[in-house]
Write an enzyme that holds these catalytic residues in place. Structure first.
Site, PDB file in Angstrom:
ATOM      1  CE  LYS A  82      -2.450   3.460   1.977  1.00 35.08           C
ATOM      2  NZ  LYS A  82      -1.957   4.733   2.502  1.00 35.08           N
ATOM      3  CG  ASP A 122      -8.121   2.958 -14.861  1.00 30.13           C
ATOM      4  OD1 ASP A 122      -8.247   3.002 -13.628  1.00 30.13           O
ATOM      5  OD2 ASP A 122      -8.871   2.291 -15.592  1.00 30.13           O
TER       6      ASP A 122
END
Length: 432
Positions: free
Chosen positions: A275, A291
């Site tokens: 993360k 994206d």
């Protein structure tokens, strides 16, 4: 419970807002003004943003920051980042500065192949289907010539189409598994257009040629791009890991490598570890109009490719040299989509010296590696909260609407005191 509404999309923007306010904010006096204060005063620019998606009622702002001093393959970059989380840009900038004096980052694109699939069912003989496919394979290329024409001029196109038998996993299930090169475009629309034509060709050619029913289920690109890979790395002599006077370079290297090894074998740690990498990656992907959801899905799938979720980064010391690296899949574009529409995206790409898709892959991977280095350095030395909470201090002060004078005094106070939410609240109370 409010009533449903028909024809909402056909309402004007102001009518949509009036309906939203009446339905959901009947007791609120400022909902409409909050929505409208984020409109751009430039009507043309606002209309451009309104038309990016459907049912737009306002703009949602994210901070757009920059991380300077990134030396990548001998070239210096200032990297644009769009993100709401405090300390991400600071950590990236700090890592960039650290490695600038130690040779910088090295990055290279390993491959750029992308995948698309036509998923279909067939209840006849597999041998018949294989012979049929081999017989009509050239037609898939012929029927997509109008779609691939401009992509071929840029050096891209359809690389190959395979028939894949998946009947062991799911009854009667087969795929047309196609590989593509899309050069500087992310290529989603191009790939999907080709796939839908493949599906039409497959259906047309199968009628009267195959015994048994052939039914196309769907045609769609894959966001898993394990053959669209980029590698980023840093290295220096162990004795050069000398930024923190409280820890010897050898001890720092050992602890750092241990932290990476833990993320390699412990999924609970690996998710948070990765993360942190995505903090850097997503921020640049967003700033450059790409994206980030596709990037996230593809990268996390890659982190699980051996059957267990693991760290994306790796570290070692060999012959006295510390090395930290990462290999990740990235499908990015620098032409098409928002890249030519959003003014800030255009500016971000210009700031990066108008990179090709391959160059952007390298820059994005480096941002992720830098972010992970910064996080691991904090975790294994001072702890993550010292730096993070100091960056978070401003958010807490803004929550309590601290004045400029109060901010100045409280920032000075917390230079020598630990930042926690309760400590900040107490300090504000004492000051007031």
């Amino acid at each position: 419970m409010h009533k449903t509404i028909s024809g909402f999309s056909k309402l004007s923007k102001s009518e949509k807002i009036d309906w939203i306010v009446e339905t959901h904010f009947s007791n609120s006096t400022n909902a409409k003004s909050i929505l409208m204060q984020y409109w751009n005063k430039n009507d043309k620019l606002q209309q451009l943003h309104d038309e990016f998606i459907e049912n737009t009622i306002t703009n949602y702002y994210l901070p757009f920051g920059v991380a300077p001093n990134f030396l990548i393959n001998g070239k210096t970059y200032t990297i644009p980042m769009a993100i709401e989380e405090s300390s991400v840009v600071a950590a990236a900038s700090k890592a960039a500065k650290f490695w600038y004096d130690r040779g910088g980052f090295k990055a290279r694109v390993i491959s750029t192949t992308k995948i698309g699939q036509v998923h279909f069912t067939y209840n006849g003989s597999t041998n018949d289907l294989t012979l049929f496919f081999n017989g009509i394979k050239s037609k898939f290329f012929e029927d997509t010539e109008t779609i691939t024409k401009s992509m071929k001029k840029r050096g891209g196109g359809i690389l190959d189409i395979e028939l894949k038998n998946k009947t062991k996993d799911l009854k009667s299930y087969y795929q047309l598994h196609a590989t593509f090169e899309t050069v500087d475009a992310m290529g989603a629309n191009f790939i999907n257009s080709c796939l839908e034509q493949f599906a039409s060709t497959l259906k047309r050619e199968s009628e009267g040629s195959l015994e048994g029913d052939l039914n196309v289920v769907m045609s769609i690109l894959s966001n898993y791009v394990p053959n669209c890979l980029v590698k980023a790395e840093v290295s220096c002599k162990v004795e050069e890991l000398t930024e923190n006077p409280n820890i010897a370079p050898e001890d720092f290297a050992e602890k750092f490598i241990q932290a990476v090894k833990i993320a390699e074998i412990e999924p609970y740690r690996a998710v948070t570890h990765n993360k942190g990498i995505m903090n850097g990656i997503d921020a640049v992907v967003l700033a450059t109009g790409n994206d980030f959801r596709a990037v996230e899905a593809g990268i996390h799938a890659y982190a699980s490719k051996n059957g267990k979720y693991t760290s994306l980064t790796h570290a070692e010391v060999t012959n006295g040299v510390f090395k930290f690296w990462m290999e990740i899949p990235l499908a990015l574009g620098t032409v098409g989509g928002l890249t030519s529409l959003h003014p800030l995206v255009k500016l971000a790409l210009e700031m990066l010296d108008k990179p090709s898709a391959k160059e952007l892959m390298q820059i994005v991977a480096v941002a992720g590696l830098a972010q992970n280095f910064g996080a691991l350095r904090s975790l294994t030395t001072t702890g993550i909260q010292e730096g993070h909470m100091k960056m978070h201090l401003m958010n807490i002060l803004n929550q309590f609407e601290a004045s400029s004078e109060e901010k100045e005094k409280l920032i000075a106070h917390f230079k020598t005191n630990t930042v926690t939410h309760s400590a900040v609240v107490e300090a504000i109370k004492a000051l007031r």
